[in-house]
Design an enzyme around this catalytic site. Structure first.
Site, PDB file in Angstrom:
ATOM      1  N   ASP A  60       0.797  -1.245   0.000  1.00  0.00           N
ATOM      2  CA  ASP A  60       0.000   0.000   0.000  1.00  0.00           C
ATOM      3  C   ASP A  60       0.826   1.290   0.000  1.00  0.00           C
ATOM      4  O   ASP A  60       0.465   2.263   0.676  1.00  0.00           O
ATOM      5  CB  ASP A  60      -0.952   0.010   1.201  1.00  0.00           C
ATOM      6  CG  ASP A  60      -1.941  -1.147   1.182  1.00  0.00           C
ATOM      7  OD1 ASP A  60      -1.879  -1.964   0.255  1.00  0.00           O
ATOM      8  OD2 ASP A  60      -2.759  -1.232   2.109  1.00  0.00           O
ATOM      9  N   LYS A 109      -6.761  -4.872  -3.019  1.00  0.00           N
ATOM     10  CA  LYS A 109      -7.434  -5.501  -1.872  1.00  0.00           C
ATOM     11  C   LYS A 109      -8.432  -4.522  -1.250  1.00  0.00           C
ATOM     12  O   LYS A 109      -8.131  -3.336  -1.108  1.00  0.00           O
ATOM     13  CB  LYS A 109      -6.396  -5.959  -0.841  1.00  0.00           C
ATOM     14  CG  LYS A 109      -5.547  -4.843  -0.250  1.00  0.00           C
ATOM     15  CD  LYS A 109      -4.439  -5.413   0.624  1.00  0.00           C
ATOM     16  CE  LYS A 109      -3.577  -4.354   1.272  1.00  0.00           C
ATOM     17  NZ  LYS A 109      -4.249  -3.461   2.205  1.00  0.00           N
ATOM     18  N   CYS A 126      -2.150  -2.256   7.882  1.00  0.00           N
ATOM     19  CA  CYS A 126      -2.121  -3.223   6.774  1.00  0.00           C
ATOM     20  C   CYS A 126      -0.922  -4.160   6.827  1.00  0.00           C
ATOM     21  O   CYS A 126      -1.015  -5.315   6.397  1.00  0.00           O
ATOM     22  CB  CYS A 126      -2.208  -2.488   5.446  1.00  0.00           C
ATOM     23  SG  CYS A 126      -3.837  -1.743   5.199  1.00  0.00           S
TER      24      CYS A 126
HETATM   25  N1  TIU Z   1      -2.671   0.422   4.293  1.00  0.00           N
HETATM   26  C1  TIU Z   1      -3.129   0.682   5.504  1.00  0.00           C
HETATM   27  O1  TIU Z   1      -2.422   0.537   6.486  1.00  0.00           O
HETATM   28  N2  TIU Z   1      -4.414   1.206   5.591  1.00  0.00           N
HETATM   29  C2  TIU Z   1      -4.821   2.075   6.586  1.00  0.00           C
HETATM   30  O2  TIU Z   1      -5.972   2.467   6.618  1.00  0.00           O
HETATM   31  N3  TIU Z   1      -3.869   2.468   7.477  1.00  0.00           N
HETATM   32  C3  TIU Z   1      -4.022   3.401   8.470  1.00  0.00           C
HETATM   33  O3  TIU Z   1      -3.105   3.520   9.275  1.00  0.00           O
HETATM   34  N4  TIU Z   1      -5.131   4.142   8.523  1.00  0.00           N
END
Ligand code: TIU
Length: 234
Positions: A29, A134, A167
């Site tokens: 991500d 995802k 994530c």
């Molecule tokens: N990729 C991921 O970690 N999604 C989140 O929403 N992370 C946050 O820390 N908000």
């Protein structure tokens, strides 16, 4: 007879051994929505600048893993334009400044196909590298990630990306339950919260490596440098 010797990384809580041919680098991500202003991360009230320190070390790891011929897999969190894959519980959670699907400076927040949803330029996937889209925090839930690992003969994961306690943790926990051994590179994962970064890393390696291993990228790179030259499969 297979005469390859596994490589060893000086990790916590004890050395992580791996064969690059059976190990994937997973980049979680690294999207504009989390690292740049005007996206999902900032809408939740976060200082997105906190994550930028990950980019430099991760670029070096990505280059080394590509050069070693390792499998490299990227993920992106996001939703279909009609939001049919976004549970109402996620869509309506909290009181963000903008919700998933709302318009923002880089397109609709956390929606596939929008500029903000894509991976930052510094870490752009190379042609042929799988990008797993995802809908959740974990890479296995409602994706082809698990099948991809099996088809690629991958047994171990080197995990990087953002955010450490969300994530990255969800994916490592999912992977651990499925029998994958995960090495999390401590300077290649990032959190909006320094205290969560520290605790998140400690949680992985605690209790004898309850979820996996942690090590700084320079230690991983030193181990990878010991690998015999390989060529990327075509
Ligand atoms: N990729 C991921 O970690 N999604 C989140 O929403 N992370 C946050 O820390 N908000």
């Amino acid at each position: 007879m297979d005469v390859r010797q596994p490589l060893a990384v000086e990790a916590a809580p004890y050395p992580f051994s791996f064969d690059p041919a059976e190990t994937a680098l997973v980049v979680i991500d690294m999207q504009r929505d989390f690292l740049e202003p005007g996206g999902f991360g900032e809408s939740l009230g976060n200082d997105v600048g906190q994550l930028r320190k990950v980019i430099g070390p991760l670029r070096a790891v990505l280059a080394a893993c590509r050069a070693a011929g390792m499998t490299v897999i990227h993920t992106r969190e996001g939703h279909l334009p009609d939001l049919s894959d976004c549970p109402p519980a996620k869509l309506l959670r909290g009181s963000p400044s903008a919700r998933i699907g709302d318009p923002g400076p880089k397109g609709r927040i956390l929606v596939r196909g929008e500029e903000g949803h894509d991976i930052i330029d510094e870490l752009r996937p190379e042609p042929g590298e799988p990008v797993i889209d995802k809908p959740g925090k974990g890479a296995f839930y409602a994706t082809e990630f698990g099948d991809l690992l099996i088809s690629q003969g991958v047994h171990k994961l080197v995990v990087t990306g953002v955010t450490t306690e969300v994530c990255v943790h969800t994916t490592v926990r999912e992977a651990n339950d499925r029998g994958y051994e995960c090495l999390v590179l401590s300077d290649c994962v990032g959190s909006y919260f320094p205290e969560f970064q520290r605790a998140g890393l400690e949680m992985i390696a605690a209790q004898g490596g309850i979820f996996g291993w942690t090590a700084p990228s320079e230690v991983f790179l030193a181990a990878l440098a010991e690998a015999p030259a390989t060529s990327r499969p075509v």
